[in-house]
Design a protein around this motif. Structure first.
Motif, mmCIF file in Angstrom:
data_model
loop_
_atom_site.group_PDB
_atom_site.id
_atom_site.type_symbol
_atom_site.label_atom_id
_atom_site.label_comp_id
_atom_site.label_asym_id
_atom_site.label_seq_id
_atom_site.Cartn_x
_atom_site.Cartn_y
_atom_site.Cartn_z
ATOM 1 N N MET A 1 -7.461 7.191 19.446
ATOM 2 C CA MET A 1 -7.275 5.813 18.959
ATOM 3 C C MET A 1 -7.743 5.558 17.352
ATOM 4 S SD MET A 1 -8.553 2.125 20.373
ATOM 5 C CE MET A 1 -9.662 2.453 21.628
ATOM 6 N N THR A 2 -6.881 4.951 16.633
ATOM 7 C CA THR A 2 -7.008 4.434 15.267
ATOM 8 C C THR A 2 -7.317 3.162 15.262
ATOM 9 O OG1 THR A 2 -5.398 5.979 14.497
ATOM 10 C CG2 THR A 2 -5.980 4.217 13.168
ATOM 11 N N ILE A 3 -8.383 2.828 14.402
ATOM 12 C CA ILE A 3 -9.133 1.455 14.193
ATOM 13 C C ILE A 3 -8.506 0.984 13.005
ATOM 14 C CG2 ILE A 3 -11.228 -0.046 13.963
ATOM 15 C CD1 ILE A 3 -12.698 2.088 15.693
ATOM 16 N N ILE A 4 -7.830 -0.318 13.051
ATOM 17 C CA ILE A 4 -7.479 -0.964 11.893
ATOM 18 C C ILE A 4 -8.485 -2.026 11.484
ATOM 19 C CG2 ILE A 4 -5.764 -2.520 11.517
ATOM 20 C CD1 ILE A 4 -3.913 -1.481 13.805
ATOM 21 N N ASN A 5 -8.452 -1.834 10.026
ATOM 22 C CA ASN A 5 -9.657 -2.457 9.482
ATOM 23 C C ASN A 5 -9.060 -3.748 8.679
ATOM 24 O OD1 ASN A 5 -10.305 0.441 8.753
ATOM 25 N ND2 ASN A 5 -12.050 -0.404 9.641
ATOM 26 N N LYS A 6 -7.751 -3.860 8.567
ATOM 27 C CA LYS A 6 -7.236 -4.937 7.994
ATOM 28 C C LYS A 6 -5.794 -5.026 8.308
ATOM 29 C CE LYS A 6 -7.212 -7.830 3.848
ATOM 30 N NZ LYS A 6 -8.174 -8.472 3.277
ATOM 31 N N GLN A 7 -5.112 -6.330 8.646
ATOM 32 C CA GLN A 7 -3.693 -6.311 8.966
ATOM 33 C C GLN A 7 -3.031 -7.313 7.936
ATOM 34 O OE1 GLN A 7 -2.923 -7.715 12.971
ATOM 35 N NE2 GLN A 7 -0.871 -7.468 12.814
ATOM 36 N N LEU A 8 -1.806 -7.060 7.473
ATOM 37 C CA LEU A 8 -1.104 -7.616 6.616
ATOM 38 C C LEU A 8 0.358 -7.948 7.307
ATOM 39 C CD1 LEU A 8 -0.886 -9.098 3.792
ATOM 40 C CD2 LEU A 8 -0.045 -6.838 2.879
ATOM 41 N N ASP A 9 0.643 -9.173 7.447
ATOM 42 C CA ASP A 9 1.868 -9.551 8.139
ATOM 43 C C ASP A 9 2.776 -10.082 6.997
ATOM 44 O OD1 ASP A 9 4.063 -10.705 9.510
ATOM 45 O OD2 ASP A 9 2.922 -12.030 10.716
ATOM 46 N N THR A 10 3.956 -9.513 6.565
ATOM 47 C CA THR A 10 4.780 -9.699 5.538
ATOM 48 C C THR A 10 6.236 -10.153 6.226
ATOM 49 O OG1 THR A 10 5.353 -7.634 4.899
ATOM 50 C CG2 THR A 10 3.405 -8.673 3.875
ATOM 51 N N GLN A 11 6.308 -10.583 7.336
ATOM 52 C CA GLN A 11 7.557 -10.707 8.022
ATOM 53 C C GLN A 11 8.511 -11.414 7.234
ATOM 54 O OE1 GLN A 11 8.308 -9.425 11.008
ATOM 55 N NE2 GLN A 11 6.313 -8.416 11.383
ATOM 56 N N HIS A 12 8.160 -12.506 6.599
ATOM 57 C CA HIS A 12 9.041 -13.412 5.894
ATOM 58 C C HIS A 12 9.035 -13.304 4.379
ATOM 59 C CE1 HIS A 12 10.356 -14.799 9.930
ATOM 60 N NE2 HIS A 12 8.718 -15.218 9.941
ATOM 61 N N THR A 13 8.610 -12.152 3.893
ATOM 62 C CA THR A 13 8.422 -11.947 2.522
ATOM 63 C C THR A 13 9.344 -10.945 1.934
ATOM 64 O OG1 THR A 13 5.874 -12.428 3.002
ATOM 65 C CG2 THR A 13 6.560 -11.499 0.977
ATOM 66 N N THR A 18 6.063 -8.168 -0.797
ATOM 67 C CA THR A 18 5.518 -7.180 -0.049
ATOM 68 C C THR A 18 4.428 -6.218 -0.704
ATOM 69 O OG1 THR A 18 6.810 -7.705 2.004
ATOM 70 C CG2 THR A 18 5.559 -5.679 2.077
ATOM 71 N N LEU A 19 5.175 -5.413 -1.487
ATOM 72 C CA LEU A 19 4.505 -4.261 -2.237
ATOM 73 C C LEU A 19 3.103 -4.932 -2.902
ATOM 74 C CD1 LEU A 19 7.462 -2.329 -3.347
ATOM 75 C CD2 LEU A 19 5.932 -1.679 -1.357
ATOM 76 N N GLY A 24 -2.752 -5.102 -2.976
ATOM 77 C CA GLY A 24 -3.932 -6.171 -3.120
ATOM 78 C C GLY A 24 -4.899 -5.712 -1.787
ATOM 79 N N ALA A 25 -4.092 -5.702 -0.557
ATOM 80 C CA ALA A 25 -4.877 -5.744 0.625
ATOM 81 C C ALA A 25 -5.494 -4.361 0.715
ATOM 82 C CB ALA A 25 -3.997 -5.637 1.996
ATOM 83 N N LEU A 26 -4.824 -3.145 0.097
ATOM 84 C CA LEU A 26 -5.702 -1.827 -0.043
ATOM 85 C C LEU A 26 -6.702 -1.798 -0.742
ATOM 86 C CD1 LEU A 26 -2.299 0.228 0.170
ATOM 87 C CD2 LEU A 26 -4.003 0.425 1.912
ATOM 88 N N TYR A 42 14.243 -3.879 5.502
ATOM 89 C CA TYR A 42 14.022 -2.494 5.540
ATOM 90 C C TYR A 42 13.999 -2.020 4.147
ATOM 91 C CZ TYR A 42 16.682 1.798 5.380
ATOM 92 O OH TYR A 42 16.892 3.022 5.382
ATOM 93 N N ASP A 43 13.909 -2.874 3.050
ATOM 94 C CA ASP A 43 13.817 -2.188 1.861
ATOM 95 C C ASP A 43 12.222 -1.758 1.528
ATOM 96 O OD1 ASP A 43 16.420 -2.556 1.022
ATOM 97 O OD2 ASP A 43 16.066 -4.446 -0.039
ATOM 98 N N THR A 44 11.370 -2.375 2.373
ATOM 99 C CA THR A 44 9.765 -2.235 2.285
ATOM 100 C C THR A 44 9.605 -0.806 2.676
ATOM 101 O OG1 THR A 44 9.568 -4.538 2.890
ATOM 102 C CG2 THR A 44 7.701 -3.024 3.129
ATOM 103 N N CYS A 45 10.425 -0.308 3.662
ATOM 104 C CA CYS A 45 10.402 1.241 4.110
ATOM 105 C C CYS A 45 10.157 2.317 2.863
ATOM 106 C CB CYS A 45 11.169 1.514 4.877
ATOM 107 S SG CYS A 45 10.835 2.992 5.937
#
Length: 108
Positions: A1-13, A18-19, A24-26, A42-45
């Protein structure tokens, strides 16, 4: 199991914003910690893959599920750590369910 230390939701960005928010989050993470990024663009990928290649962050995993793109990105332990990339963002119809693959216990 991987532990997530921070979550960033950019659903409407937009992807470009987003980049910037991802960088900044990293920057706020310690070496070896993991960011969960979610987006509907899709462009985020492609942008995330290039960003990881250029900055040395490790794209551990990505998934596409119901139009949502999720990325697990790890801040490298050392500047010399080998950059590893998950496969491209194409996905079979329906995507992959990774809901049990990681934990947000340590999330900020």
């Amino acid at each position: 199991m991987t532990i997530i230390n921070k979550q960033l939701d950019t659903q409407h960005t937009p992807a470009s914003v987003t980049l910037l928010r991802t960088l900044g989050a990293l920057a706020s993470l310690q070496a070896g910690q993991i960011l969960l990024l979610t987006s509907r663009q899709y462009d985020t990928c492609a942008g995330i893959q290039v960003m990881c290649r250029q900055t040395g962050h490790i794209l551990m995993q990505h998934m596409v599920w119901d139009g949502e793109y999720s990325f697990l990105i790890r801040k490298p332990d050392h500047h010399t750590e080998q950059v590893q990339l998950a496969t491209d963002c194409s996905s079979p119809a329906g995507g992959h369910d990774m809901s049990n693959s990681f934990s947000s216990q340590a999330m900020n």
